[in-house]
Design an enzyme around this catalytic site. Structure first.
Site, PDB file in Angstrom:
ATOM      1  N   THR A 145       0.820  -1.211   0.000  1.00  0.00           N
ATOM      2  CA  THR A 145       0.000   0.000   0.000  1.00  0.00           C
ATOM      3  C   THR A 145       0.851   1.256   0.000  1.00  0.00           C
ATOM      4  OG1 THR A 145      -1.852  -1.094   1.103  1.00  0.00           O
ATOM      5  CG2 THR A 145      -1.748   1.291   1.298  1.00  0.00           C
TER       6      THR A 145
ATOM      7  N   SER B 157       1.202  -7.235  -0.694  1.00  0.00           N
ATOM      8  CA  SER B 157       1.786  -8.180   0.267  1.00  0.00           C
ATOM      9  C   SER B 157       0.847  -9.320   0.640  1.00  0.00           C
ATOM     10  CB  SER B 157       2.264  -7.457   1.530  1.00  0.00           C
ATOM     11  OG  SER B 157       1.205  -7.144   2.404  1.00  0.00           O
TER      12      SER B 157
ATOM     13  N   THR C 267       1.195  -3.958   4.462  1.00  0.00           N
ATOM     14  CA  THR C 267       0.869  -4.244   5.858  1.00  0.00           C
ATOM     15  C   THR C 267       0.275  -5.627   6.079  1.00  0.00           C
ATOM     16  OG1 THR C 267      -1.343  -3.253   5.671  1.00  0.00           O
ATOM     17  CG2 THR C 267       0.462  -1.801   6.348  1.00  0.00           C
ATOM     18  N   ASP C 268      -0.322  -6.231   5.031  1.00  0.00           N
ATOM     19  CA  ASP C 268      -1.052  -7.481   5.232  1.00  0.00           C
ATOM     20  C   ASP C 268      -0.181  -8.594   5.786  1.00  0.00           C
ATOM     21  OD1 ASP C 268      -3.413  -6.361   4.454  1.00  0.00           O
ATOM     22  OD2 ASP C 268      -3.484  -7.310   2.484  1.00  0.00           O
TER      23      ASP C 268
END
Length: 320
Positions: free
Chosen positions: A16, A62, A95-96
């Protein structure tokens, strides 16, 4: 603090933080990994005069992170840290799966210099994008020699890789550090330390990671829940799974149907670990240890951390 002419190498993987949307008002319907790492650095004026190098290791959302990228990323970090002119390494990431990549690097590297992961909850095109400040803070920490080891910086907070947890799907303050708490804070370029990073050498399997990531052990996670079915584990066994982590309820308790299937897996030589699906607390054994019919617990590790740990353990068992 590293000397003023020491370089920080910024490794890009997408996410992101490198995302873009059609309008600045859109922080949901964006396309992740749209921008290269050099564009991210160029968007932070405070980095313009700093000695930086940029390298694009991957360009993906991610959620699609895989072992091949982990292998390439670990190799790139190790290579850069060997250079005397490099003070530290920054990794831009989604971030995932940030917490998974951070833990993996923590377990396969023993960095003598700072390795700092950072990310963003809003795309680069957002009106109030959080990525630029996070990237600036990450570079600041990467230049601080006393902060060697693998850490993450988000929202001015410094997290140890072993403690990092994503706690919210879209809030800016989406991450936590479990019961351990954050390592420190960064404000206006100044770093405040609350506690020391726990020293840990690399896992014994670190030097034995197969170059072909397709040869890494197959370890899957099964979640225990109301109405859980033994068939969930039986199907994975039939598909050739080599290790299992059960994300149990509460203190790692496992539904009786899953427990019976897990016992069959153990009898077939497939190791099974018991974690908690709760983000904090982990699995705490009683004073007498685990119950006779209980599966081995994984302590404070999250299910995703336990999966990485078991995968590395299986590599050691496989080694001649």
């Amino acid at each position: 603090m590293a000397s003023s002419d020491s370089k920080v190498v910024v490794l890009g993987t997408g996410g992101t933080i490198a995302g873009s949307a059609a309008t600045a008002a859109d922080s949901i319907g964006y396309r992740a990994a749209s921008l290269g790492v050099e564009a991210l650095v160029a968007a932070v004026p405070a980095l313009a005069e700093q000695p930086l190098e940029c390298l694009q290791v991957a360009q993906l959302d991610s959620k699609d992170m895989d072992f091949a990228v982990w292998q390439a990323l670990a190799a790139a970090v190790a290579q850069q840290l060997q250079r005397p002119a490099v003070a530290g390494v920054v990794i831009t990431h989604g971030t995932d799966t940030l917490e998974e990549t951070a833990y993996f690097l923590h377990r396969v590297l023993a960095p003598p210099k700072p390795v700092v992961l950072t990310a963003a909850m809003r795309p680069a095109t957002a009106l109030l994008a959080d990525g630029p400040q996070n990237l600036l803070d990450a570079v600041t920490l990467a230049r601080a020699a006393a902060w060697r080891g693998v850490q993450a910086v988000l929202g001015g907070r410094v997290y140890a890789a072993a403690d990092l947890r994503k706690r919210h799907g879209w809030h800016l303050e989406a991450f936590g550090a479990g019961d351990a708490g954050v390592l420190g804070l960064i404000q206006d370029g100044r770093v405040q330390r609350f506690r020391e990073l726990r020293a840990a050498g690399p896992h014994p399997a670190a030097a034995a990671l197969p170059a072909d990531a397709a040869q890494w052990p197959i370890v899957d996670i099964v979640v225990s829940h109301a109405g859980a079915r033994a068939e969930s584990i039986d199907a994975l066994l039939a598909a050739g799974v080599q290790g299992l982590v059960i994300a149990g309820t509460g203190n790692g308790s496992v539904h009786r149907a899953l427990l019976q299937a897990a016992q069959r897996a153990l009898a077939a030589g497939v190791p099974v670990l018991r974690a908690s699906r709760c983000l904090d607390g982990g699995v705490v054994e009683g004073a007498g240890g685990a119950l006779p019919d209980a599966l081995p617990g994984c302590g404070a590790l999250t299910p995703w951390q336990a999966r990485i740990e078991l995968m590395l353990d299986l590599l050691v068992r496989r080694a001649p």
